[in-house]
Enzyme design. Structure first.
Site, PDB file in Angstrom:
ATOM      1  N   THR A  53       3.419 -17.560   4.738  1.00  0.00           N
ATOM      2  CA  THR A  53       4.435 -18.602   4.868  1.00  0.00           C
ATOM      3  C   THR A  53       5.675 -18.309   4.051  1.00  0.00           C
ATOM      4  O   THR A  53       6.742 -18.869   4.319  1.00  0.00           O
ATOM      5  CB  THR A  53       3.857 -19.967   4.444  1.00  0.00           C
ATOM      6  N   CYS A  54       5.554 -17.466   3.039  1.00  0.00           N
ATOM      7  CA  CYS A  54       6.726 -17.140   2.222  1.00  0.00           C
ATOM      8  C   CYS A  54       7.737 -16.299   2.999  1.00  0.00           C
ATOM      9  O   CYS A  54       8.938 -16.407   2.772  1.00  0.00           O
ATOM     10  CB  CYS A  54       6.313 -16.390   0.957  1.00  0.00           C
TER      11      CYS A  54
END
Length: 930
Positions: free
Chosen positions: A865-866
């Site tokens: 998700t980063c």
């Protein structure tokens, strides 16, 4: 500016003595550039560490009393907010510019300029000089532009033709035998590696730069503001000139360049030097360069006075026409550790000589406006059809049919054209100046423009773009009038024409205001317990205050932070989720925001409830949540304000929030009035029933009304609370005569039932984001700015997708696109959250392969998700891809692949600490989506 000077502000209660100076008490604020600190209440705090102030530097002192901000600039460079929220009791709210000085041994002194003279460095937009004398200087008194804005507003609102200066004047006619090059002059590096920011140049080693405008005939002038007092060679060069940093060959070292060096008081040409001038230049001086290509003379001035030789000769060089070739360029050669700022005429010259003109060509639109109103003043009337402006001959010629259609323009159509062009800019990845104005049948149908002709579309777009340019010219002067409670002519006009303001212009203003009011991040690290939050969601009645929810945990940790905490352009916090092995490079932060939005858009917290349309499954906007009218305790209002500050912080950090809020909240933020349509959008049943009740005389008479209806002047709010519509209303029956009064009172009461709660949210937002910027937008634009787009077009996602170690033709990629094309909007939102931690666009998807040691069908896809990565196993079929992806987006919510978590306490309370890392997360700017 000399060392040991504290500059800033004080109130009239400030008292100076031998032991206290500026910044040593509650009534004064100061900046000490020599020691990189700011002072207030005798406390020193680090500030301006990115620069080192030295003798003869120029410090700008800024105060914004609307937003309670004090800031400083160093040689024109903005240093950020120094003090905020400094409001004092009413008897102390007078602020004075002030400075205090060190002892004679330490050395200290300065020269003030309150605006009576031209500022050496232009102040930021929206800031006015203290000395009113500067208001008489032409650029600061834009009457023609103000008239133009008001006249255009009147024309657009009344659907009349716009004035002639709104024709396309994007190019000014210039004779290339006189001047060749772009209107706005820029710098070109000829040799070396200088640092160039606009027209500001700094060099650490020998180098040469020149302008990109060639001068062939006429009389020309430019200025150079010196940022150092060492060797500079400033002057002119031809096309043939070739500098060589390796041999220290610069301006004036051959027969095709001419220079003046005020450090060594010499004029240079063709390797020959001659003495020129009596006084060496120093840092802060302004050198003027005069070029007369009619009489072939070169001259230089220092601070407005022509530099002469010992014989009082002013022309440094004459009769040089045989060496200039096709023309001359302004140029400078730098020695080591030198810097200067060029002014070619885009801003007002400090010492412009008569009969010489700047090299920059003034705005063609501004020329057209000045010409228009200059003639209007001469005739003592405002002409309906003024003479043709000299800036207009190159405007596109409209067909007669387009011009006839333009005369019948209407406001609603123009607002749709603005929306259409914003969408077209997004699809083409261009701005309003280089977008190709074309017909997109699908998009035009969506915008209700399917019957508009190509000629009319182009014609209205050009006029509307020019109107927006006029607005941008005068925004800095009307900014103080844009408060939500202002009812003046300009504020009313602006409120009416907001739908015609193009997103690119309003976003430019918003970015500028956010930059000027930004504060450094506090690098806060929050440890949050999502297990507790999940248990609270399952049994919210056990924790009525919501302190165990994720929102409640964050509120408990940082609600005591002031508005400046939320004014950072970076992440508001970093996150550690108890029991989850995630390093926060952006993904966990986005996940925490998504989680708290999910909690807010539910009944697990005492702040919002589903709208009546959602509960009854009728009407539009069935996904909206409204404020709870009965949540009126101090803690509730504090939570609403805290939510508003988070919204403001996420606007600054360009982080979308999946909030499903009604128009009454967004309208309150931008200062628009609400009406019954806003109520109908969340409670259609009530509005329809009140309309029927008000017109019940069409079905029953007064006797029947009294016999069958037993009602009093009370109503129930959205949360079921019963309230009186008038004093003691529960004791007063509703009569046939007063039925319309009753219906109107019910509608108005319900429309304004949560005004106090909404105002708390608004107060929070506007304490973080400048009110004037948001008031330029429509409520729909602000909703999109805050929330992002809830759905995505698959083709757009493909267009921005990046492939890492996998081909776009790989079977896994084809399976993925096929599965996504079948997803519902809810599944799309879950997919976006799975890969990014957020539920709304924008997301720039990255796809990479997931290599497995055994059967790939036994693996789920994984995501980072980063960085917006999704890793795909090589599934055997599209059906397997569909099943695995569907399971992952619905069930895999933990972020736990960065490291292995050892034993942890599931009841661990949330904690706050300091994050010592560096913020490398690249937050996207998604303003192009508006």
């Amino acid at each position: 500016y000399q060392r040991r000077v504290h500059g800033g502000w004080c109130t009239r209660k400030y008292r100076h003595n031998d032991r206290t100076g500026l910044g040593d008490c509650n009534n004064s604020w100061a900046y000490d550039g020599h020691r990189n600190g700011k002072w207030h209440r005798a406390q020193r705090m680090e500030y301006g560490s990115q620069v080192k102030v030295k003798s003869k530097d120029c410090i700008g002192c800024l105060i914004d009393l609307d937003h309670q901000i004090m800031a400083y600039t160093h040689n024109g460079i903005y240093l950020g907010v120094a003090f905020a929220d400094f409001d004092l009791p009413i008897h102390s709210q007078w602020y004075y510019p002030a400075a205090s000085f060190g002892s004679s041994k330490e050395g200290g002194g300065c020269e003030f300029n309150f605006g009576g003279a031209n500022f050496i460095f232009e102040p930021p937009p929206d800031y006015l000089p203290i000395d009113e004398a500067n208001l008489d200087i032409q650029p600061n008194f834009p009457f023609p532009r103000l008239f133009a804005f008001i006249d255009c507003c009147k024309s657009l609102i009344s659907s009349k033709p716009l004035p002639s200066y709104c024709s396309d004047t994007s190019e000014v006619f210039t004779d290339k035998s006189i001047r060749e090059g772009p209107q706005a002059v820029e710098l070109v590096v000829l040799d070396g590696r200088p640092r160039i920011e606009g027209l500001d140049v700094a060099a650490s080693q020998f180098c040469t730069v020149r302008a990109n405008a060639k001068l062939k005939r006429g009389r020309w002038y430019f200025e150079v503001i010196l940022r150092s007092d060492s060797v500079l060679q400033i002057g002119w060069c031809s096309d043939v000139f070739q500098p060589d940093a390796g041999r220290n060959k610069g301006l004036g070292d051959d027969e095709h360049s001419w220079a003046y060096d005020g450090c060594r008081l010499t004029a240079r040409w063709n390797k020959t030097h001659k003495p020129w001038g009596k006084k060496t230049w120093k840092e802060g001086d302004i050198l003027g360069c005069l070029l007369n290509l009619e009489d072939f003379e070169m001259m230089f001035s220092l601070n407005g006075k022509l530099i002469k030789d010992p014989n009082n000769e002013v022309a440094v060089y004459r009769d040089f026409q045989m060496y200039i070739g096709d023309g001359l360029y302004p140029a400078v050669s730098f020695d080591q550790e030198n810097a200067c700022l060029f002014n070619f005429g885009a801003t007002e010259f400090h010492y412009k000589p008569i009969e010489f003109r700047g090299i920059d060509i003034p705005s063609p639109l501004q020329q057209a406006i000045n010409f228009y109103y200059a003639n209007a003043v001469t005739w003592n009337v405002w002409p309906e059809t003024p003479p043709t402006s000299p800036a207009e001959p190159n405007a596109p010629v409209q067909s007669s049919s387009a011009m006839d259609q333009t005369k019948g323009s209407d406001f609603e159509r123009d607002s749709r054209i603005v929306k259409y062009m914003a969408r077209l800019c997004e699809l083409q990845h261009k701005n309003v100046y280089n977008v190709v104005v074309s017909h997109n049948p699908k998009l035009m149908s969506e915008m209700g423009l399917f019957q508009i002709s190509s000629d009319l579309l182009l014609s209205r777009f050009i006029h509307l773009r020019q109107f927006n340019s006029i607005f941008k010219m005068i925004y800095g002067f009307i900014n103080p009038l844009l408060s939500l409670n202002n009812s003046g002519l300009l504020a009313r006009s602006l409120n009416q024409i907001k739908p015609l303001l193009m997103t690119s212009f309003t976003m430019d203003i918003l970015r500028s205001n956010l930059l000027q009011t930004s504060c450094p991040p506090e690098n806060v690290k929050l440890t949050l317990n999502r297990r507790k939050a999940i248990r609270h969601k399952l049994e919210p009645q056990r924790d009525v205050s919501g302190r165990n929810s994720l929102f409640g945990q964050i509120y408990g940790l940082i609600s005591n932070k002031g508005p400046t905490f939320f004014r950072s352009p970076k992440r508001l916090w970093t996150v550690v989720f108890t029991g989850e092995g995630a390093n926060d490079a952006g993904g966990p932060y986005r996940e925490s925001l998504t989680d708290i939005c999910e909690e807010l858009m539910s009944t697990t917290l005492p702040l919002f409830i589903p709208s009546p349309n959602q509960r009854q499954n009728v009407g539009e906007n069935r996904d909206k949540y409204i404020c709870v009218p009965g949540s009126n305790k101090a803690m509730h209002f504090s939570m609403y304000t805290f939510l508003g500050r988070i919204i403001g912080g996420c606007i600054r950090g360009t982080e979308p929030l999946p909030l499903y809020l009604p128009s009454v909240i967004w309208k309150a933020i931008v200062g628009e009035h609400v009406n019954v349509n806003d109520l109908q959008s969340i409670d259609r049943t009530l509005v329809q029933s009140m309309k029927i009740f008000a017109n019940i005389d069409q079905q029953v008479n007064e006797a029947m009304f009294s016999e069958y209806l037993d009602a009093t002047f009370v109503t129930n709010l959205s949360d079921g609370t019963e309230v009186d519509l008038i004093p003691r209303g529960r004791d007063i029956p509703v009569t046939f005569t007063h039925r319309k009064t009753y219906a109107e009172l019910v509608l108005q009461t319900r429309l304004h039932e949560a005004d106090a709660q909404i105002q708390a949210i608004v107060d929070g937002v506007l304490s973080v984001v400048p009110q004037a910027s948001l008031s330029l937008m429509t409520w729909q634009q602000v909703e999109l700015l805050v929330c992002g787009r809830p759905d995505f077009d698959l083709e757009e996602l493909k267009a921005t997708c990046r492939y890492e170690n996998i081909s776009p033709s790989d079977i896994r990629i084809q399976y993925l696109w096929q599965v996504l094309s079948e997803f519902t909007p809810q599944d799309k939102a879950l997919f976006v959250r799975f890969i990014s931690g957020r539920q709304r666009l924008p997301v720039r998807l990255r796809i990479q392969p997931l290599n497995t040691n055994d059967d790939p069908d036994n693996y789920l896809p994984s995501a980072s998700t980063c960085f917006f990565w999704i890793s795909l196993p090589k599934y055997s079929s599209v059906q397997v891809m569909r099943e695995k992806l569907h399971y992952a987006i619905h069930n895999c919510i933990d972020i736990d692949t960065d490291y292995r978590v050892r034993d942890y306490d599931e009841e661990a309370p949330p904690t706050i600490g300091v994050w010592e890392g560096t913020d490398d997360d690249d937050f996207e700017d998604y303003s192009h989506l508006l």
